[in-house]
Scaffold this motif. Structure first.
Motif, short mmCIF file in Angstrom:
data_model
loop_
_atom_site.label_atom_id
_atom_site.label_comp_id
_atom_site.label_asym_id
_atom_site.label_seq_id
_atom_site.Cartn_x
_atom_site.Cartn_y
_atom_site.Cartn_z
N LEU A 12 13.47 -14.33 -45.00
CA LEU A 12 12.72 -15.58 -44.34
C LEU A 12 11.26 -15.61 -44.67
O LEU A 12 10.71 -14.14 -44.45
N SER A 13 10.65 -16.53 -44.99
CA SER A 13 9.35 -16.48 -45.22
C SER A 13 8.70 -18.03 -44.92
O SER A 13 9.45 -18.86 -44.69
N LYS A 14 7.36 -17.75 -44.31
CA LYS A 14 6.61 -18.93 -43.94
C LYS A 14 5.37 -19.12 -44.57
O LYS A 14 4.61 -18.00 -44.33
N ALA A 15 4.73 -20.21 -45.14
CA ALA A 15 3.59 -20.35 -45.51
C ALA A 15 3.07 -21.37 -44.88
O ALA A 15 3.53 -22.41 -44.36
N PHE A 16 1.72 -21.40 -44.69
CA PHE A 16 0.89 -22.47 -44.07
C PHE A 16 0.05 -22.96 -45.16
O PHE A 16 -0.90 -22.24 -45.78
N VAL A 17 -0.18 -24.25 -45.38
CA VAL A 17 -0.76 -24.72 -46.43
C VAL A 17 -2.03 -25.79 -45.83
O VAL A 17 -1.88 -26.42 -44.93
N SER A 18 -3.37 -25.28 -46.16
CA SER A 18 -4.51 -26.13 -45.80
C SER A 18 -5.26 -26.38 -46.90
O SER A 18 -5.92 -25.78 -47.78
N PRO A 20 -6.10 -26.75 -50.59
CA PRO A 20 -5.61 -26.15 -51.77
C PRO A 20 -5.25 -24.65 -51.40
O PRO A 20 -4.91 -23.93 -52.44
N THR A 21 -5.20 -24.20 -50.15
CA THR A 21 -5.26 -22.65 -49.81
C THR A 21 -3.67 -22.74 -49.12
O THR A 21 -3.36 -23.47 -48.28
N THR A 22 -2.83 -21.80 -49.70
CA THR A 22 -1.68 -21.50 -49.15
C THR A 22 -1.66 -20.04 -48.63
O THR A 22 -2.06 -19.00 -49.20
N THR A 23 -1.30 -19.73 -47.26
CA THR A 23 -1.27 -18.57 -46.63
C THR A 23 0.23 -18.10 -46.15
O THR A 23 0.73 -18.93 -45.58
N TRP A 24 0.68 -17.00 -46.75
CA TRP A 24 1.89 -16.70 -46.35
C TRP A 24 1.89 -15.83 -44.99
O TRP A 24 1.23 -14.80 -44.95
N ALA A 25 2.40 -16.29 -44.08
CA ALA A 25 2.32 -15.42 -42.83
C ALA A 25 3.41 -14.56 -42.59
O ALA A 25 3.24 -13.26 -42.14
N VAL A 26 4.50 -14.82 -42.95
CA VAL A 26 5.66 -14.10 -43.11
C VAL A 26 6.47 -14.09 -44.41
O VAL A 26 6.42 -15.14 -45.19
N GLU A 27 6.84 -12.90 -45.08
CA GLU A 27 7.43 -12.91 -46.53
C GLU A 27 8.56 -12.00 -46.39
O GLU A 27 8.58 -10.88 -45.99
N ASP A 28 9.85 -12.50 -46.92
CA ASP A 28 11.06 -11.67 -47.19
C ASP A 28 11.43 -10.93 -45.90
O ASP A 28 11.95 -9.73 -46.14
N VAL A 29 11.72 -11.30 -44.57
CA VAL A 29 12.21 -10.68 -43.56
C VAL A 29 13.70 -10.95 -43.47
O VAL A 29 14.03 -12.22 -43.21
N SER A 30 14.24 -9.91 -43.59
CA SER A 30 15.61 -9.75 -43.36
C SER A 30 16.23 -8.83 -42.22
O SER A 30 16.09 -7.77 -42.48
N ILE A 31 16.66 -9.40 -41.23
CA ILE A 31 17.12 -8.57 -40.05
C ILE A 31 18.26 -8.92 -39.28
O ILE A 31 18.55 -10.26 -39.58
N ASP A 32 19.03 -8.11 -38.70
CA ASP A 32 20.17 -8.36 -38.15
C ASP A 32 19.90 -7.76 -36.54
O ASP A 32 19.60 -6.67 -36.57
N LEU A 33 20.04 -8.66 -35.44
CA LEU A 33 20.02 -7.97 -34.15
C LEU A 33 21.41 -8.08 -33.45
O LEU A 33 21.85 -9.41 -33.28
N GLU A 34 21.71 -7.02 -32.71
CA GLU A 34 23.15 -7.10 -32.24
C GLU A 34 22.86 -7.86 -30.78
O GLU A 34 22.02 -7.79 -30.21
#
Length: 254
Positions: A12-18, A20-34
């Motif tokens: 899971l990844s999330k980028a915010f674009v403003s 010409p600027t792209t800011t990656w807030a979260v990158e490649d998060v893989s989790i399982d919660l029981e």
């Protein structure tokens, strides 16, 4: 067959674009919660913790990756209750939105108001309550919905130290009774150890899960675990894991 996870994120990844600027807030998060687990997310400021929570809850759309999750209810640090509604109406709000009949939602709301020890304030308005009492209302409203997943973003962060400790124990008692799945963001390492089964330690931006730690203390759990040498070791380990990223995040903000 093993039970399906309450939450699953895959790369899971999330980028915010403003402009010409792209800011990656979260990158490649893989989790399982029981199901029924209590998980805390800790990390430096600006490291994507709240963004991850909002992605899980569907308040943000992922740039890449996937989220599989149960229906959820949110508890935020501030602005969690509606100032124009009474305590009873606040707690019943989610039930009203779901179309539940008035008598039934009042019964459920009053039950939760009693469980958070606010029965004398059922007809009071938020401005008549202390900060801790308002957070009890917000927590009761989330539990009252019956949602199998609660997403909490620094729900106790605005409280003074003594009230916060009391609210931590109250939240523990409610969770131990209900065993609702909880995913909670906190800046407080002690709070994370006290409350959770697992602690996800996130890096500075872009936020990645750098450690996934099991909390070894038995339940039911109270503040007396803080006297344990194992507690001190875990707290120190988490702080050392966070320290460099916290300093890097502070420098980036200047």
């Amino acid at each position: 067959m093993p039970e399906a996870p309450a939450v699953r994120t895959t790369e899971l990844s999330k980028a915010f674009v403003s402009g010409p600027t792209t800011t990656w807030a979260v990158e490649d998060v893989s989790i399982d919660l029981e199901p029924g687990s209590f998980t805390c997310i800790v990390g430096p400021s600006g490291g994507g913790k709240s963004t991850l929570l909002r992605l899980v809850g569907g308040l943000e759309e992922a740039t890449t990756g996937t989220v599989e999750t149960m229906p959820s209810a949110f508890v935020f640090q501030e602005h969690g209750v509606f100032p124009w509604m009474t305590v009873r109406d606040n707690v019943a709000f989610g039930l009203k939105m779901a179309g539940m009949p008035k008598a039934e939602r009042r019964r459920i709301a009053d039950d939760w108001i009693q469980r958070v020890r606010l029965e004398q304030f059922a007809t009071a308005y938020p401005h008549q309550l202390s900060g801790g009492m308002r957070q009890r209302v917000a927590i009761a409203r989330a539990f009252a919905t019956g949602s199998p997943l609660l997403l909490m973003d620094e729900p106790l962060g605005a409280l003074d130290a003594q009230t916060r400790m009391l609210m931590q124990e109250e939240l523990l008692a409610l969770w131990e009774a209900e065993r609702t799945t909880v995913l909670m963001v906190t800046h407080d390492i002690d709070e994370a150890i006290l409350l959770s089964d697992r602690i996800l330690v996130m890096s500075a931006r872009p936020g990645r899960v750098k450690e996934d730690l099991a909390v070894p203390f038995e339940r039911p759990r109270r503040h007396d675990i803080e006297r344990s040498p194992q507690y001190a070791e875990m707290r120190s380990h988490i702080w050392e894991s966070l320290r460099d990223d916290a300093l890097a995040a502070e420098g980036a903000d200047r």
